[in-house]
Design an enzyme around this catalytic site. Structure first.
Site, PDB file in Angstrom:
ATOM      1  CG  MET A 181       4.842  -3.780  12.288  1.00 18.37           C
ATOM      2  SD  MET A 181       5.819  -3.539  13.794  1.00 18.37           S
ATOM      3  CE  MET A 181       4.986  -4.663  14.919  1.00 18.37           C
ATOM      4  N   GLY A 188       1.955  -5.271   4.426  1.00 13.18           N
ATOM      5  CA  GLY A 188       0.739  -5.237   3.622  1.00 13.18           C
ATOM      6  C   GLY A 188       0.887  -4.315   2.426  1.00 13.18           C
ATOM      7  CB  CYS A 227       1.130  -1.529   5.578  1.00 13.64           C
ATOM      8  SG  CYS A 227       1.703  -1.122   7.237  1.00 13.64           S
ATOM      9  N   GLY A 255      -0.180 -10.112   5.628  1.00 19.12           N
ATOM     10  CA  GLY A 255       0.546  -9.128   4.830  1.00 19.12           C
ATOM     11  C   GLY A 255       1.424  -9.766   3.774  1.00 19.12           C
ATOM     12  N   GLY A 309      -4.375   2.711   8.149  1.00 16.11           N
ATOM     13  CA  GLY A 309      -3.456   3.731   8.620  1.00 16.11           C
ATOM     14  C   GLY A 309      -3.355   4.933   7.708  1.00 16.11           C
ATOM     15  NE  ARG A 314      -5.902  -1.529  13.384  1.00 11.89           N
ATOM     16  CZ  ARG A 314      -4.915  -1.906  12.573  1.00 11.89           C
ATOM     17  NH1 ARG A 314      -4.261  -0.997  11.889  1.00 11.89           N
ATOM     18  NH2 ARG A 314      -4.590  -3.169  12.458  1.00 11.89           N
ATOM     19  CD  GLN A 359       1.829   3.589  11.991  1.00 16.27           C
ATOM     20  OE1 GLN A 359       2.169   2.412  11.908  1.00 16.27           O
ATOM     21  NE2 GLN A 359       1.569   4.177  13.156  1.00 16.27           N
ATOM     22  N   GLY A 416       9.957 -16.490 -14.436  1.00 14.29           N
ATOM     23  CA  GLY A 416       8.757 -15.804 -14.900  1.00 14.29           C
ATOM     24  C   GLY A 416       8.638 -15.888 -16.404  1.00 14.29           C
TER      25      GLY A 416
END
Length: 381
Positions: free
Chosen positions: A182, A185, A188, A222, A273, A288, A300, A361
């Site tokens: 939730m 993503g 998102c 996500g 969203g 939705r 969203q 890295g």
């Protein structure tokens, strides 16, 4: 190709077969099919034939299509050479007991989606995915009860959830799989705007730990942007991952490529969203997010672009190979062993300081070129 049957539907009497070789050089496109179709000497398979036997007939006769008929010469199925090639070229494809590709479809949880579910089941869908950003709702529970009471053989993936309590509600309602995530993503902004959600790693770990007791598989949805994220999601307990943004830039995804201001080839990637998705005429995004009848729509998600990633036929083999290398380095032979090893405490996560992340890295170079994979033939020594 076309199969011509009396009545025009599967189960009708077979009259003939029309393929591109019969129509490619027909100048008059109004020519009746009866004048060009193959009807005499048509090679067919009979009801009860195995897939292997059908493939053998096509190999021996060098045919591209093989109609399957019953004792009344009514068409009941059709096999093709392209299916034979796909079985050879894609051995890992997900198939059912009859060697057909497994197909899932997403539906919302509104009452009018029940008719959609009925039509999908009639069409032969294997699984239903309940598409909701907040799955712990009475709407989803009611939809689960409806599907499981009317179509108990259909698998249902429910979600999204981020806590064990939310997962418990959906499992008790009949969910066969749980989707977790939730606000994590790439497109998102639920956590930012609504202050609602959970860090994805924690959510996957906690929910997977609970679902594991009941044999319910978990989908990590996500935050997946590279092979490392995929193997971490599995180690945290998930059975598979969603890869929206990872696949969004591939050739096979919807949308057209274009060049941005800096000359990079990109494709538009829009969040469900986002305001753009909610304002799309005929779309389901507004429903939705319960905004279809509201003047003020609260976003969203966002709309953006993703870099061209080429064909999925090149990208997916790279992801598979990357996961294999990850398992090798961890010391496990499969993703199941990684997941089970983590649950048993054999594989452990360790907190990394900012310095450790930096040294993990690329560093210390004046410049570098980062190529994630090469899909060409192996080089010769």
């Amino acid at each position: 190709y076309q199969r011509r049957v009396h009545g025009g539907k599967l189960g009708s009497k077979l009259l003939g077969l029309v393929t591109s070789k019969e129509t490619d050089f027909v100048a008059d496109r109004n020519t009746p099919l009866s004048e060009v179709m193959t009807s005499k000497g048509l090679v067919v398979g009979h009801e009860g034939i195995s897939l292997q036997e059908a493939n053998d007939i096509m190999r021996n006769t060098k045919l591209g299509k093989l109609p399957i008929v019953n004792e009344n010469y009514e068409l009941i199925s059709l096999t093709s050479r392209i299916d034979l090639k796909h079985n050879r070229d894609y051995p890992w494809a997900t198939k059912d007991a009859n060697d057909r590709l497994v197909v899932a479809a997403a539906v919302s949880t509104r009452p009018d989606d029940r008719e959609r579910v009925e039509k999908l089941v009639k069409a032969g869908v294997d699984a239903i995915v309940l598409d909701s950003s907040q799955g712990n709702s009475i709407f989803q529970v009611d939809m689960l009860h409806f599907i499981k009471s009317k179509f108990p053989h259909v698998q249902v993936v429910a979600g999204n959830v981020v806590t064990q309590k939310q997962a418990k509600t959906l499992i008790e309602a009949g969910a066969d799989g749980i989707r977790v995530g939730m606000g994590s993503g790439s497109i998102c902004i639920t956590q930012e705007v609504m202050a609602c959600g959970r860090p994805q790693g924690t959510a996957v770990y906690r929910v997977s730990k609970y679902c594991r007791q009941f044999g319910i598989p978990v989908i990590a949805d996500g935050g997946i942007s590279n092979v490392g994220h995929m193997i971490k999601a599995v180690a945290l307990g998930s059975n598979c991952v969603m890869m929206g943004s990872m696949l969004a830039g591939t050739t096979e995804t919807p949308g057209n490529y274009f060049y941005d201001a800096s000359g990079v080839r990109v494709k538009q990637y829009r969040g469900m969203g986002s305001i753009e998705a909610m304002l799309k005429k005929g779309g389901d995004s507004a429903k939705r997010y319960f905004s279809d009848k509201q003047d003020v729509k609260v976003a969203q998600g966002v709309s953006g672009t993703v870099v061209d990633k080429g064909s999925i036929k090149d990208l997916v083999p790279y992801l598979v190979k990357g996961l294999q290398h990850s398992c090798q380095d961890i010391g496990k032979r499969s993703l199941d062993e990684v997941r089970d090893g983590s649950a048993a405490g054999e594989i452990r996560f360790e907190r990394r300081t900012p310095a450790a992340q930096h040294e993990g890295g690329v560093h210390g170079l004046h410049s570098y070129k980062k190529r994630l994979y090469s899909s060409g033939p192996a080089s010769q020594a």
